[in-house]
Design a protein around this motif. Structure first.
Motif, PDB file in Angstrom:
ATOM      1  N   PHE A   1       2.356   6.279   1.857  1.00 36.54           N
ATOM      2  CA  PHE A   1       2.483   6.838   1.009  1.00 36.54           C
ATOM      3  C   PHE A   1       4.537   7.447   0.638  1.00 36.54           C
ATOM      4  N   SER A   2       4.590   7.969  -1.009  1.00 38.42           N
ATOM      5  CA  SER A   2       5.989   8.045  -1.066  1.00 38.42           C
ATOM      6  C   SER A   2       6.641   9.059  -0.904  1.00 38.42           C
ATOM      7  N   GLY A   3       8.057   8.870  -0.083  1.00 34.45           N
ATOM      8  CA  GLY A   3       8.747  10.994  -0.114  1.00 34.45           C
ATOM      9  C   GLY A   3       8.988  10.662  -1.852  1.00 34.45           C
ATOM     10  N   ASP A   4       9.304  10.449  -2.239  1.00 36.62           N
ATOM     11  CA  ASP A   4      10.394  10.818  -3.304  1.00 36.62           C
ATOM     12  C   ASP A   4       8.923  10.621  -4.890  1.00 36.62           C
ATOM     13  N   LYS A   5       7.965  10.861  -4.335  1.00 33.77           N
ATOM     14  CA  LYS A   5       6.741  11.039  -5.577  1.00 33.77           C
ATOM     15  C   LYS A   5       6.197  12.164  -6.207  1.00 33.77           C
ATOM     16  N   LEU A   6       5.358  11.845  -5.628  1.00 30.62           N
ATOM     17  CA  LEU A   6       3.857  13.674  -5.812  1.00 30.62           C
ATOM     18  C   LEU A   6       4.409  14.660  -4.370  1.00 30.62           C
TER      19      LEU A   6
ATOM     20  N   VAL B   1      -5.198  -0.453  -1.262  1.00 32.09           N
ATOM     21  CA  VAL B   1      -4.045  -0.690  -2.642  1.00 32.09           C
ATOM     22  C   VAL B   1      -4.963   0.007  -3.478  1.00 32.09           C
ATOM     23  N   HIS B   2      -3.856   0.857  -3.896  1.00 28.27           N
ATOM     24  CA  HIS B   2      -4.003   2.126  -4.411  1.00 28.27           C
ATOM     25  C   HIS B   2      -3.335   1.373  -5.766  1.00 28.27           C
ATOM     26  N   THR B   3      -4.173   1.090  -6.849  1.00 30.92           N
ATOM     27  CA  THR B   3      -3.629   0.685  -8.362  1.00 30.92           C
ATOM     28  C   THR B   3      -3.443   1.938  -9.028  1.00 30.92           C
ATOM     29  N   SER B   4      -1.774   2.321  -8.503  1.00 22.52           N
ATOM     30  CA  SER B   4      -1.377   3.144  -9.169  1.00 22.52           C
ATOM     31  C   SER B   4      -0.522   2.540 -11.020  1.00 22.52           C
ATOM     32  N   ASN B   5       0.323   2.316 -11.083  1.00 24.92           N
ATOM     33  CA  ASN B   5       0.135   1.980 -12.519  1.00 24.92           C
ATOM     34  C   ASN B   5      -0.627   1.531 -13.541  1.00 24.92           C
TER      35      ASN B   5
ATOM     36  N   GLY C   1      16.140   8.013 -10.613  1.00 20.63           N
ATOM     37  CA  GLY C   1      16.277   8.429  -9.359  1.00 20.63           C
ATOM     38  C   GLY C   1      14.793   9.564  -8.611  1.00 20.63           C
ATOM     39  N   ARG C   2      13.793   9.510  -9.811  1.00 22.93           N
ATOM     40  CA  ARG C   2      12.618   9.691  -8.951  1.00 22.93           C
ATOM     41  C   ARG C   2      12.668  10.988  -8.778  1.00 22.93           C
ATOM     42  N   ALA C   3      11.653  11.997  -7.652  1.00 23.90           N
ATOM     43  CA  ALA C   3      11.432  13.595  -7.404  1.00 23.90           C
ATOM     44  C   ALA C   3      13.434  13.922  -7.054  1.00 23.90           C
TER      45      ALA C   3
ATOM     46  N   TRP D   1      -4.140   2.357   4.513  1.00 21.93           N
ATOM     47  CA  TRP D   1      -3.730   2.586   3.162  1.00 21.93           C
ATOM     48  C   TRP D   1      -2.985   2.907   2.392  1.00 21.93           C
ATOM     49  N   ASP D   2      -2.395   1.905   1.771  1.00 27.50           N
ATOM     50  CA  ASP D   2      -1.490   2.072   0.476  1.00 27.50           C
ATOM     51  C   ASP D   2      -2.031   3.302  -0.546  1.00 27.50           C
ATOM     52  N   LEU D   3      -1.442   4.424  -0.325  1.00 27.59           N
ATOM     53  CA  LEU D   3      -1.900   5.237  -1.223  1.00 27.59           C
ATOM     54  C   LEU D   3      -1.062   5.770  -2.461  1.00 27.59           C
ATOM     55  N   GLY D   4       0.446   5.219  -2.600  1.00 21.39           N
ATOM     56  CA  GLY D   4       1.227   5.573  -2.802  1.00 21.39           C
ATOM     57  C   GLY D   4       2.316   6.678  -4.003  1.00 21.39           C
ATOM     58  N   SER D   5       1.283   7.368  -4.284  1.00 15.74           N
ATOM     59  CA  SER D   5       2.072   8.486  -4.705  1.00 15.74           C
ATOM     60  C   SER D   5       1.769   9.783  -3.866  1.00 15.74           C
TER      61      SER D   5
ATOM     62  N   ASN E   1      12.177   2.930   5.302  1.00 14.57           N
ATOM     63  CA  ASN E   1      12.610   3.661   3.566  1.00 14.57           C
ATOM     64  C   ASN E   1      11.956   3.852   1.923  1.00 14.57           C
ATOM     65  N   ASN E   2      11.073   3.094   2.526  1.00 14.62           N
ATOM     66  CA  ASN E   2      10.374   2.952   0.793  1.00 14.62           C
ATOM     67  C   ASN E   2       8.905   2.902   1.457  1.00 14.62           C
ATOM     68  N   CYS E   3       8.043   3.638   0.504  1.00 12.82           N
ATOM     69  CA  CYS E   3       6.562   2.765   1.126  1.00 12.82           C
ATOM     70  C   CYS E   3       6.132   1.205   0.122  1.00 12.82           C
ATOM     71  N   ALA E   4       7.180   0.371   0.053  1.00 13.91           N
ATOM     72  CA  ALA E   4       7.216  -0.784  -0.210  1.00 13.91           C
ATOM     73  C   ALA E   4       7.601  -1.291   1.075  1.00 13.91           C
ATOM     74  N   ALA E   5       7.994  -0.940   1.793  1.00  7.42           N
ATOM     75  CA  ALA E   5       8.667  -1.053   3.808  1.00  7.42           C
ATOM     76  C   ALA E   5       7.527  -0.430   3.884  1.00  7.42           C
TER      77      ALA E   5
ATOM     78  N   GLU F   1       0.437  -5.879  -9.009  1.00  5.62           N
ATOM     79  CA  GLU F   1       2.234  -5.597  -9.617  1.00  5.62           C
ATOM     80  C   GLU F   1       2.801  -4.217  -8.929  1.00  5.62           C
ATOM     81  N   ILE F   2       3.335  -3.359  -8.400  1.00 10.25           N
ATOM     82  CA  ILE F   2       3.168  -1.919  -8.661  1.00 10.25           C
ATOM     83  C   ILE F   2       4.651  -1.905  -8.678  1.00 10.25           C
ATOM     84  N   GLY F   3       5.260  -2.866  -9.838  1.00 16.32           N
ATOM     85  CA  GLY F   3       6.747  -2.423 -10.336  1.00 16.32           C
ATOM     86  C   GLY F   3       7.640  -3.546  -9.555  1.00 16.32           C
TER      87      GLY F   3
HETATM   88  C1  PLP Z   1       5.247   2.926  -5.559  1.00 17.08           C
HETATM   89  C2  PLP Z   1       4.697   2.466  -4.597  1.00 17.08           C
HETATM   90  C3  PLP Z   1       4.717   2.000  -3.680  1.00 17.08           C
HETATM   91  C4  PLP Z   1       6.139   1.577  -3.491  1.00 17.08           C
HETATM   92  O1  PLP Z   1       6.995   2.626  -3.075  1.00 17.08           O
HETATM   93  P1  PLP Z   1       8.333   3.012  -3.045  1.00 17.08           P
HETATM   94  O2  PLP Z   1       8.852   3.938  -2.154  1.00 17.08           O
HETATM   95  O3  PLP Z   1       8.681   3.071  -4.269  1.00 17.08           O
HETATM   96  O4  PLP Z   1       8.862   1.560  -2.113  1.00 17.08           O
HETATM   97  C5  PLP Z   1       3.760   1.240  -2.878  1.00 17.08           C
HETATM   98  N1  PLP Z   1       2.266   0.758  -2.700  1.00 17.08           N
HETATM   99  C6  PLP Z   1       1.740   1.927  -4.304  1.00 17.08           C
HETATM  100  C7  PLP Z   1       0.447   2.289  -4.097  1.00 17.08           C
HETATM  101  C8  PLP Z   1       2.897   2.647  -4.887  1.00 17.08           C
HETATM  102  O5  PLP Z   1       2.017   3.264  -5.673  1.00 17.08           O
END
Ligand code: PLP
Length: 494
Positions: A318-323, A249-253, A120-122, A281-285, A175-179, A203-205
């Protein structure tokens, strides 16, 4: 009481049952009676299982036993023994517990990973959770300005808070950062071209791959540069009249290390401005720094959202439930015109945020804005030091050492922020290392997951490690109670 203590059960009719093992089985009605009585009667957690499902569980257990009788050629006496020993009742109980224990149930996170996607993340601050509960359980002002009675955007207020927090002109929530990434690609590059560095086609997962999402967004992906090196000239050379988006695109993982180079966001943004192309810019975190709160530099060199905005990129997601440490959401901040274009896309309507998460994000950003950022659980947990964590670990170890099947010691360890943020960053942590006479580390981890409450751990070097970093208020006691459950003793205090 065992099933065949019922004088009417076929298995108790003495001579009439003969040697037929199937006739030694009780009827579904008899099983249901026992289920409703001694099995579920004493377990309030199971009371919510509907009668129809109880019947299915009873039939399922009975069918499995019938199969066993056939396969293992069990005798009538063996079946009677099975019933009388309580083994069948125990299996029914386990089926009920599994039925009632599935779904989104509260768990203890002893993995040490603060932003654990599977868990459930944060976790949000209790005040944030209270605001979310209020929004969920009643009516709320959602798409109307209550002072003018004019219709407005549900995320209008959030846009203002995001603008203040990031320096952007405005923002929008989905809804989320993927969206958010999908909406960005579809809006600016749908039916057109999007330029992305080969080093960022990640691939972000969960099967979210940039090239695949790009294709689904109807955008033609134009790859530039190489896996390890991409320069601004590569983007420049790839621009055509059909280019709709310059995307970063942030290479998050994962990280590419060594002989590497990537184009500066500021240069990409400038190229976009010069050529009339949107930059995104898809920052992700989504790292936030706020006045009055400790820096999140413990997670390494993650880009701060404000810096990403200052680079001049038109939109930053960026995501609401990451950092950020709020509820699940995808946030996009940037220039007014670009955000307006996102809003006008009909897909926005399909991925927009619900009132509960919106209220939670507003509350989270308000806490950050008023110097209370360090109170946000995920930020607080990431800042815990070995010195903070050791006393908690020692207390847990002492409690578990009092349980005969277990032996515990405390070791230094490392935990991760999680959720693809800062994959190379390890936070100095401690862990309670468990030894168990009951089986291997995987077996213990499995039993803890299935226990009450469910506890999630790290398995390392064939030992279960309990990392106290991500334990919230009361979780240490819940964890100890779960071990008492495994040891077959009741919890010391309730
Ligand atoms: C985590 C991440 C996503 C997906 O974010 P969610 O909020 O899980 O949908 C998209 N892009 C990047 C770069 C990410 O790190």
């Amino acid at each position: 009481m065992s099933l065949d203590s019922n004088p009417n059960s076929p298995s108790s009719r003495g001579a009439s049952k003969g040697d037929n093992p199937f006739r030694a089985l009780p009827s579904v009605d008899e099983i249901l009676k026992q289920l409703n009585g001694e099995i579920i009667g004493g377990e309030s957690r199971l009371a919510a299982i509907p009668q129809s499902v109880r019947a299915e569980l009873a039939q399922g257990a009975l069918a499995d036993l019938r199969t066993r009788i056939g396969k293992e050629s069990l005798s009538a006496a063996a079946v009677e023994d099975h019933m009388a020993s309580g083994a069948f009742a125990a299996e029914l109980l386990e089926r009920c517990q599994r039925e009632a224990g599935r779904g989104v149930v509260s768990a203890v996170n002893a993995t040490g990973v603060v932003l654990h996607t599977n868990l459930g993340r944060a976790p949000v601050h209790p005040e944030v959770a209270a605001r979310m509960a209020t929004a969920a359980s009643g009516y709320c002002v959602l798409e109307m300005d209550r002072f003018s009675a004019k219709r407005n955007e549900r995320d209008g207020r959030l846009g203002v808070l995001l603008a203040r927090a990031t320096g952007a002109e405005t923002g929008i929530a989905v809804n989320n950062c993927a969206a958010a990434a999908f909406l960005m690609m579809q809006t600016f590059a749908g039916g057109r071209e999007a330029i992305v560095s080969r080093g960022e086609l990640v691939e972000i997962g969960g099967s979210f791959r940039v090239p695949d999402v790009m294709a689904r967004a109807g955008a033609k992906l134009v790859e530039v540069g190489t896996t390890n090196r991409t320069r601004i000239g590569d983007y420049d050379a790839a621009v055509t009249d059909d280019t709709g988006l310059l995307m970063k695109v942030h290479t998050s993982n994962f990280r590419v290390v060594g002989f590497t180079e990537e184009a500066d966001a500021a240069d990409i943004a400038k190229l976009g401005r010069d050529r009339g192309i949107t930059s995104g810019w898809d920052l992700g975190s989504g790292r936030f720094e706020a006045a009055g709160a400790k820096s999140l530099d413990v997670v390494g060199d993650e880009t701060v959202v404000r810096d990403a905005v200052a680079s001049g990129m038109d939109v930053v997601a960026f995501s609401g439930d990451k950092l950020l440490g709020g509820p699940q959401a995808g946030l996009i901040v940037g220039r007014r015109a670009a955000i307006r274009a996102l809003r006008k896309n009909p897909i926005y309507r399909a991925v927009r945020l619900d009132k509960v998460a919106l209220s939670g994000l507003e509350a989270t950003l308000e806490m950050l804005a008023t110097g209370r950022g360090d109170e946000l659980p995920s930020r607080r947990l990431m800042h815990l030091t070995r010195e903070d964590l050791r006393p908690v670990a020692l207390r847990i170890a002492a409690a578990l050492n009092a349980l005969p099947p277990f032996r515990a010691d405390v070791i230094d360890s490392e935990s991760q922020p999680g959720s693809g943020s800062a994959p190379t960053v390890f936070l100095p942590s401690v862990a309670v290392r468990m030894h168990w006479t009951g089986g291997g580390a995987q077996a213990l981890a499995e039993a803890l997951r299935a226990g009450e409450p469910p506890v999630f751990v790290r398995v390392q070097d064939d030992a279960v490690l309990l990392d106290p970093r991500a334990l919230l208020d009361g979780d240490a006691d819940r964890l100890i109670a779960a071990f008492h459950g495994l040891a077959g003793s009741s919890s010391p205090q309730k």
